[in-house]
Design a protein around this motif. Structure first.
Motif, mmCIF file in Angstrom:
data_model
loop_
_atom_site.group_PDB
_atom_site.id
_atom_site.type_symbol
_atom_site.label_atom_id
_atom_site.label_comp_id
_atom_site.label_asym_id
_atom_site.label_seq_id
_atom_site.Cartn_x
_atom_site.Cartn_y
_atom_site.Cartn_z
ATOM 1 N N LYS A 16 -16.477 -0.835 4.239
ATOM 2 C CA LYS A 16 -15.105 -0.381 3.993
ATOM 3 C C LYS A 16 -14.325 -1.178 2.963
ATOM 4 O O LYS A 16 -14.534 -2.380 2.806
ATOM 5 N N TYR A 17 -13.389 -0.485 2.337
ATOM 6 C CA TYR A 17 -12.358 -1.081 1.451
ATOM 7 C C TYR A 17 -11.043 -1.082 2.218
ATOM 8 O O TYR A 17 -10.675 -0.096 2.846
ATOM 9 N N TRP A 18 -10.328 -2.178 2.194
ATOM 10 C CA TRP A 18 -8.997 -2.235 2.836
ATOM 11 C C TRP A 18 -8.291 -3.477 2.298
ATOM 12 O O TRP A 18 -8.638 -4.593 2.684
ATOM 13 N N SER A 108 -7.900 12.753 -0.589
ATOM 14 C CA SER A 108 -7.302 12.079 -1.749
ATOM 15 C C SER A 108 -8.382 11.556 -2.690
ATOM 16 O O SER A 108 -8.199 11.538 -3.902
ATOM 17 N N GLY A 139 -5.729 5.861 -9.546
ATOM 18 C CA GLY A 139 -4.977 6.824 -8.736
ATOM 19 C C GLY A 139 -5.104 6.528 -7.253
ATOM 20 O O GLY A 139 -4.132 6.524 -6.508
ATOM 21 N N SER A 140 -6.331 6.266 -6.816
ATOM 22 C CA SER A 140 -6.601 5.976 -5.412
ATOM 23 C C SER A 140 -7.932 5.229 -5.330
ATOM 24 O O SER A 140 -8.937 5.706 -5.881
ATOM 25 N N SER A 142 -10.393 4.620 -3.182
ATOM 26 C CA SER A 142 -11.630 5.246 -2.715
ATOM 27 C C SER A 142 -12.102 6.353 -3.661
ATOM 28 O O SER A 142 -13.271 6.733 -3.640
ATOM 29 N N ARG A 145 -15.193 5.999 -6.005
ATOM 30 C CA ARG A 145 -16.547 6.249 -5.485
ATOM 31 C C ARG A 145 -16.926 7.721 -5.535
ATOM 32 O O ARG A 145 -18.100 8.068 -5.396
ATOM 33 N N SER A 195 -2.503 4.788 4.489
ATOM 34 C CA SER A 195 -3.449 3.719 4.132
ATOM 35 C C SER A 195 -2.801 2.677 3.234
ATOM 36 O O SER A 195 -2.988 1.470 3.434
ATOM 37 N N MET A 199 -2.706 -1.111 4.537
ATOM 38 C CA MET A 199 -3.568 -2.205 4.039
ATOM 39 C C MET A 199 -2.731 -3.348 3.458
ATOM 40 O O MET A 199 -3.096 -4.516 3.557
ATOM 41 N N ASP A 287 -11.983 5.833 9.747
ATOM 42 C CA ASP A 287 -11.160 5.364 8.637
ATOM 43 C C ASP A 287 -9.707 5.261 9.095
ATOM 44 O O ASP A 287 -9.472 4.893 10.239
ATOM 45 N N ALA A 288 -8.759 5.598 8.227
ATOM 46 C CA ALA A 288 -7.356 5.426 8.604
ATOM 47 C C ALA A 288 -6.830 6.661 9.340
ATOM 48 O O ALA A 288 -5.860 7.294 8.923
HETATM 49 C C1 2P0 Z 1 -12.440 3.326 2.539
HETATM 50 N N1 2P0 Z 1 -10.080 3.740 3.307
HETATM 51 O O1 2P0 Z 1 -13.191 2.442 2.109
HETATM 52 C C2 2P0 Z 1 -11.212 2.860 3.333
HETATM 53 C C3 2P0 Z 1 -11.528 2.698 4.787
HETATM 54 C C4 2P0 Z 1 -9.547 3.998 4.626
HETATM 55 C C5 2P0 Z 1 -10.273 3.085 5.538
HETATM 56 O O2 2P0 Z 1 -10.018 3.848 1.081
HETATM 57 O O3 2P0 Z 1 -4.064 2.900 -1.747
HETATM 58 O O4 2P0 Z 1 -6.617 6.317 -0.121
HETATM 59 O O5 2P0 Z 1 -5.061 4.960 -2.756
HETATM 60 O O6 2P0 Z 1 -6.296 2.782 -2.861
HETATM 61 O O7 2P0 Z 1 -8.350 4.745 -1.089
HETATM 62 C C6 2P0 Z 1 -8.225 4.880 2.139
HETATM 63 O O8 2P0 Z 1 -7.381 4.336 1.202
HETATM 64 O O9 2P0 Z 1 -5.994 3.931 -0.657
HETATM 65 C C7 2P0 Z 1 -9.487 4.124 2.150
HETATM 66 P P1 2P0 Z 1 -5.324 3.616 -2.069
HETATM 67 P P2 2P0 Z 1 -7.136 4.935 -0.255
HETATM 68 O O10 2P0 Z 1 -12.682 4.544 2.398
#
Ligand code: 2P0
Length: 334
Positions: A16-18, A108, A139-140, A142, A145, A195, A199, A287-288
């Motif tokens: 995960k990314y957070w 998103s 933009g976002s 995730s 990827r 999210s 975070m 996830d969130a």
């Molecule tokens: C992920 N999530 O790695 C993690 C795990 C949610 C929990 O990436 O602020 O919409 O646009 O970079 O990517 C959800 O957050 O946040 C996310 P921003 P994002 O998938």
């Protein structure tokens, strides 16, 4: 005509990314690793033309403009695309999410990835997947990827300008045809904490974040080895540990963030109990939000779907295999 249409698929992180080290550029503290999903995708058409009075984004029938967060997410990639291409006309974007359910299973990422691919093509830019991944990241996070099918790794990078923070494909879509994600929809309500805000609060307040930051690169390295060897058990175990570290860190945020619903916990216990008795092999991720996703192999899909469907509170079960690269389409949405 400065018009193009792209389709990109959603992804789910196994590691995960957070948390961001730079909020404006969206630069993470550590790498993450994901699988792209076949069953969830977004199609977006973008046109630049003087006919339009202002920039707008139509998302599943609803129109958003600058000042609204659905649109503002796209401002950074859009201004970079304009800068690089010299395109000055107003933009119209129309976007359609194809998800087999109304529940908010992250759109998103696929939406932002489809947008940057369509906008760059509409502006006449000839850019690589790596550059598109950087644009999507702005933009976002995730979304970086979702520029790749199969399995992808988002490199956190070390540069302050974000030039080395992009995703890269590790394994192609057709290299692991048995891999599946079973998504259990337990609630269709909007999430309580977004999210982005969540975070930020975690980084600022959770005493566990530092420990996770140390462990995350080790997990990603071990996960890459397991992925290369198609060692499903090891991959699943590390993925479940990443999920547990994410949600423990969320819960240790001040004020605490809890995305789990009672039915989420029921599903987790159901999967763990069956795994213990050898009934099937599935590994949890969340996830969130309250939906529970289970990583498994094709031969266990039926048993897992049956088991989770029997849990009270599970409203829908959606199965996905590994998804493809994003593509440009010749048919436009408007
Ligand atoms: C992920 N999530 O790695 C993690 C795990 C949610 C929990 O990436 O602020 O919409 O646009 O970079 O990517 C959800 O957050 O946040 C996310 P921003 P994002 O998938």
């Amino acid at each position: 005509m400065k018009k193009a249409t792209a389709r990109a698929h959603a992804n789910i992180a196994l590691a995960k990314y957070w948390g961001k080290r730079d909020e404006a550029l969206i630069l993470p503290y550590f790498d993450s690793l994901s699988v792209t999903l076949d069953a969830f995708f977004t199609t977006t058409s973008v046109e630049f033309s003087d006919v339009f009075e202002e920039d707008s984004l139509e998302l599943d029938g609803e129109i958003f403009r600058a000042g609204e967060k659905e649109f503002d997410r796209l401002l950074a990639p859009l201004s970079h695309i304009r800068e690089q291409s010299g395109v000055a006309e107003s933009m119209r974007a129309v976007s359609k999410n194809d998800v087999p359910t109304a529940a908010g299973l992250a759109s998103s990422a696929s939406g932002t990835a489809a947008f940057v691919m369509a906008a760059a093509a509409a502006a006449g830019l000839n850019v690589s997947s790596k550059e598109l991944s950087i644009l999507a990241r702005m933009g976002s996070g995730s979304a970086s990827r979702s520029l790749f099918g199969g399995f992808a790794q988002w490199h956190a990078g070390t540069q302050n300008d974000g030039s080395d923070s992009f995703a890269e494909q590790l394994v192609e879509q057709d290299e692991w045809p048995e891999f599946r994600v079973v998504a259990c929809i337990v609630s269709k309500k909007q999430k309580k904490v977004a999210s982005r805000a969540g975070m930020k609060q975690t980084v600022a307040t959770s005493p566990l974040y530092e420990g996770w930051k140390q462990q995350a690169p080790l997990d990603v390295a071990a996960m890459k080895q397991a992925l290369a060897a198609k060692d499903f058990t090891t991959l699943g175990q590390i993925a479940e540990s990443s999920f547990a570290q994410l949600h423990a860190t969320m819960l240790s945020t001040n004020p605490p963030i809890l995305y789990m619903a009672p039915a989420s916990v029921e599903v987790i216990n159901t999967i763990w109990a069956a795994r213990e008795t050898g009934e099937f092999e599935g590994y949890i991720t969340m996830d969130a939000g309250p939906q529970v996703k289970i990583f498994c192999l094709a031969h266990d899909v039926e048993a897992i779907s049956t088991a989770v469907s029997a849990v009270s509170g599970v409203q829908e079960v959606v199965v996905s295999s590994v998804g493809p690269d994003p593509t440009l389409l010749s048919e436009h949405l408007f």
